[in-house]
Design a protein around this motif. Sequence first.
Motif, PDB file in Angstrom:
ATOM      1  N   GLU A 169      -8.030  -1.310  12.838  1.00 54.66           N
ATOM      2  CA  GLU A 169      -7.507  -0.197  12.026  1.00 54.66           C
ATOM      3  C   GLU A 169      -8.043  -0.257  10.603  1.00 54.66           C
ATOM      4  O   GLU A 169      -8.107  -1.325   9.998  1.00 54.66           O
ATOM      5  CB  GLU A 169      -5.968  -0.258  11.969  1.00 54.66           C
TER       6      GLU A 169
ATOM      7  N   LEU B  47      -6.830   1.610   7.132  1.00 57.48           N
ATOM      8  CA  LEU B  47      -5.794   2.489   6.569  1.00 57.48           C
ATOM      9  C   LEU B  47      -6.360   3.202   5.351  1.00 57.48           C
ATOM     10  O   LEU B  47      -6.790   2.555   4.392  1.00 57.48           O
ATOM     11  CB  LEU B  47      -4.580   1.643   6.185  1.00 57.48           C
TER      12      LEU B  47
ATOM     13  N   TYR C  31       0.820  -1.216   0.000  1.00 55.46           N
ATOM     14  CA  TYR C  31       0.000   0.000   0.000  1.00 55.46           C
ATOM     15  C   TYR C  31       0.854   1.265   0.000  1.00 55.46           C
ATOM     16  O   TYR C  31       0.338   2.361  -0.103  1.00 55.46           O
ATOM     17  CB  TYR C  31      -0.977   0.004   1.192  1.00 55.46           C
ATOM     18  N   HIS C  32       2.195   1.114   0.144  1.00 51.21           N
ATOM     19  CA  HIS C  32       3.059   2.285   0.019  1.00 51.21           C
ATOM     20  C   HIS C  32       3.437   2.554  -1.443  1.00 51.21           C
ATOM     21  O   HIS C  32       4.084   3.551  -1.738  1.00 51.21           O
ATOM     22  CB  HIS C  32       4.343   2.104   0.845  1.00 51.21           C
TER      23      HIS C  32
ATOM     24  N   HIS D 146      -2.127  -4.298  12.640  1.00 54.87           N
ATOM     25  CA  HIS D 146      -1.902  -3.281  11.620  1.00 54.87           C
ATOM     26  C   HIS D 146      -2.930  -3.544  10.511  1.00 54.87           C
ATOM     27  O   HIS D 146      -3.150  -4.696  10.128  1.00 54.87           O
ATOM     28  CB  HIS D 146      -0.471  -3.467  11.097  1.00 54.87           C
TER      29      HIS D 146
ATOM     30  N   TRP E  62       6.449   5.434  13.033  1.00 59.23           N
ATOM     31  CA  TRP E  62       7.117   4.618  12.009  1.00 59.23           C
ATOM     32  C   TRP E  62       8.630   4.495  12.232  1.00 59.23           C
ATOM     33  O   TRP E  62       9.433   4.775  11.363  1.00 59.23           O
ATOM     34  CB  TRP E  62       6.813   5.156  10.599  1.00 59.23           C
TER      35      TRP E  62
ATOM     36  N   ASP F 274       1.446   7.930  14.810  1.00 58.96           N
ATOM     37  CA  ASP F 274       2.246   6.794  14.343  1.00 58.96           C
ATOM     38  C   ASP F 274       3.641   7.313  13.989  1.00 58.96           C
ATOM     39  O   ASP F 274       3.785   8.189  13.134  1.00 58.96           O
ATOM     40  CB  ASP F 274       1.574   6.192  13.107  1.00 58.96           C
TER      41      ASP F 274
ATOM     42  N   LYS G  47      -5.660   8.301  13.380  1.00 60.29           N
ATOM     43  CA  LYS G  47      -4.214   8.198  13.656  1.00 60.29           C
ATOM     44  C   LYS G  47      -3.462   8.865  12.517  1.00 60.29           C
ATOM     45  O   LYS G  47      -3.725   8.567  11.353  1.00 60.29           O
ATOM     46  CB  LYS G  47      -3.829   6.713  13.760  1.00 60.29           C
TER      47      LYS G  47
ATOM     48  N   GLU H 217       4.075  -3.780  14.123  1.00 63.71           N
ATOM     49  CA  GLU H 217       3.778  -4.090  12.720  1.00 63.71           C
ATOM     50  C   GLU H 217       4.995  -4.587  11.951  1.00 63.71           C
ATOM     51  O   GLU H 217       4.835  -5.264  10.934  1.00 63.71           O
ATOM     52  CB  GLU H 217       3.132  -2.888  12.020  1.00 63.71           C
TER      53      GLU H 217
ATOM     54  N   GLU I 236       2.653   5.361  18.600  1.00 60.28           N
ATOM     55  CA  GLU I 236       2.895   4.055  17.967  1.00 60.28           C
ATOM     56  C   GLU I 236       4.279   3.965  17.351  1.00 60.28           C
ATOM     57  O   GLU I 236       4.756   4.908  16.716  1.00 60.28           O
ATOM     58  CB  GLU I 236       1.827   3.870  16.876  1.00 60.28           C
TER      59      GLU I 236
ATOM     60  N   ARG J 203       8.894   9.078   1.156  1.00 58.22           N
ATOM     61  CA  ARG J 203       9.367   7.745   1.543  1.00 58.22           C
ATOM     62  C   ARG J 203       9.724   6.919   0.306  1.00 58.22           C
ATOM     63  O   ARG J 203      10.582   6.057   0.347  1.00 58.22           O
ATOM     64  CB  ARG J 203       8.300   7.034   2.386  1.00 58.22           C
TER      65      ARG J 203
HETATM   66  C1  LIG Z   1       1.164   5.944   8.348  1.00 55.32           C
HETATM   67  C2  LIG Z   1       2.306   5.060   8.661  1.00 55.32           C
HETATM   68  O1  LIG Z   1       3.507   5.757   8.500  1.00 55.32           O
HETATM   69  C3  LIG Z   1       2.337   3.813   7.804  1.00 55.32           C
HETATM   70  O2  LIG Z   1       2.368   4.150   6.439  1.00 55.32           O
HETATM   71  C4  LIG Z   1       1.157   2.929   8.097  1.00 55.32           C
HETATM   72  C5  LIG Z   1       1.209   2.422   9.490  1.00 55.32           C
HETATM   73  O3  LIG Z   1       2.250   2.274  10.093  1.00 55.32           O
HETATM   74  C6  LIG Z   1      -0.040   2.111  10.178  1.00 55.32           C
HETATM   75  O4  LIG Z   1      -1.088   2.130   9.556  1.00 55.32           O
HETATM   76  O5  LIG Z   1       0.020   1.806  11.368  1.00 55.32           O
END
Ligand SMILES: C[C@H](O)[C@H](O)CC(=O)C(=O)O
Length: 400
Positions: free
Chosen positions: A345, A347, A28-29, A325, A224, A222, A185, A276, A248, A55
């Motif tokens: 969640e 996304l 999904y990235h 996740h 990351w 979040d 989030k 995750e 997170e 990214r």
């Molecule tokens: C938004 C976050 O950086 C990543 O792309 C997704 C993630 O870590 C999440 O959904 O939790």
Amino acid sequence: MSLPKIKTVRAYFAGGATADKAAAGGDYHDQGANHWIDDHVATPMSKYKQYEQSRQSFGINVLGTLIVEVEADNGQIGFAITTGGEMGCFIVEKHLNRFIEGRCVSDIKLIHDQMMNATMYYAGSGGVVMNTISCVDLALWDLFGKVTDLPVYKLLGGAVRDELQFYATGARPDLAQKMGFIGGKMAVQWGPHDGDEGIRKEVARIAHYRETCGADFWLMLDCWMSQDVNFATKLAHACAPYNVKWLEECLPPQQFEGYAQLKKQAPQGMLITSGEHHGTLQSFRTLAETGIDILQPDVGWCGGLTTLVEVAALAKSRGQLVVPHGSSVYSHHAVITFTNTPFSEFLMTSPDCSTLRPQFDPLLINEPVPVNGRIHKSVLDKPGFGVELNREGLKRPYHH
Ligand SMILES: C[C@H](O)[C@H](O)CC(=O)C(=O)O
Ligand SMILES: [Mg+2]
């Protein structure tokens, strides 16, 4: 009772570094230009100026999507998708195939154990090998569901709640609130290299959305893997007046002592979450022992549904929550059976978060999205994971 045997396994990829265009789906990235998910999100690479804005510039989308299909000798097919692309195809077609073909469709635990043990010398505890094993495991569950004509959640013992309720991850908590989600989030945009100014900018964003969304809407951040304990602790305390529900993945996955320290230093009542980028039950045991509040395995990355079920039991025995996740139907079928997953969640994959695009669009057909922030269990009442595969543009680079 006689069940069919698995005749063949096939692995395909879409998108990633060797494809000619972005393909989203399981990765999904791997999105097009001007997507919130690529727009100045803080990462472990942000300290290098040239990799701070995007990214994709440092290669978050190089792997692309892996698709695994398992076909039974009665012609029924199960499939799954995840992040892993061409590298995952090699592992499936040249290594894991030997543990799959010829087995009964119900031999999922045996196949899982053999995949885990046979790759132990090169797998590590998270990353592309674990993603690949996860994808095979999910495809096997999908096939088992189709052969038995049951949804996967019923194979796992059945639902413990009538509906799933969701928070949304994206850049616009205010829009998520209007769509009926219970929380929003956001990805942090500033990190330790930005110092106190970075913290002030994050706090300004949170303050804005607290004002806009009211006192009770959940707001989370979040990180990351982009921070260190000191920055994360300062950020946590600076955000506390705005009732941030959790912070997170502040630290890299293997910094277990750091997570334990952060949990001790965080404000009372603010949750610390992570998981995750972890794979294997052992890695989750160590993570759970840090005392963080929520474990967040990705079912497509942690070792599959077979591992996720084990992680949920581990968390339950310790009084911790497991909130995977976001991974769409692959986690919906699991978490509706878990007593320690009170919410899930979703996304946001629409570029500006203004519409509800399914997470794995365009690869899955009939992928459900929350309605008013919820999915009723009846939506999951289809054999297997209840989705079909869009085969457009898939490539099979290896054969066995
Ligand atoms: C938004 C976050 O950086 C990543 O792309 C997704 C993630 O870590 C999440 O959904 O939790
Ligand atoms: Mg996350």
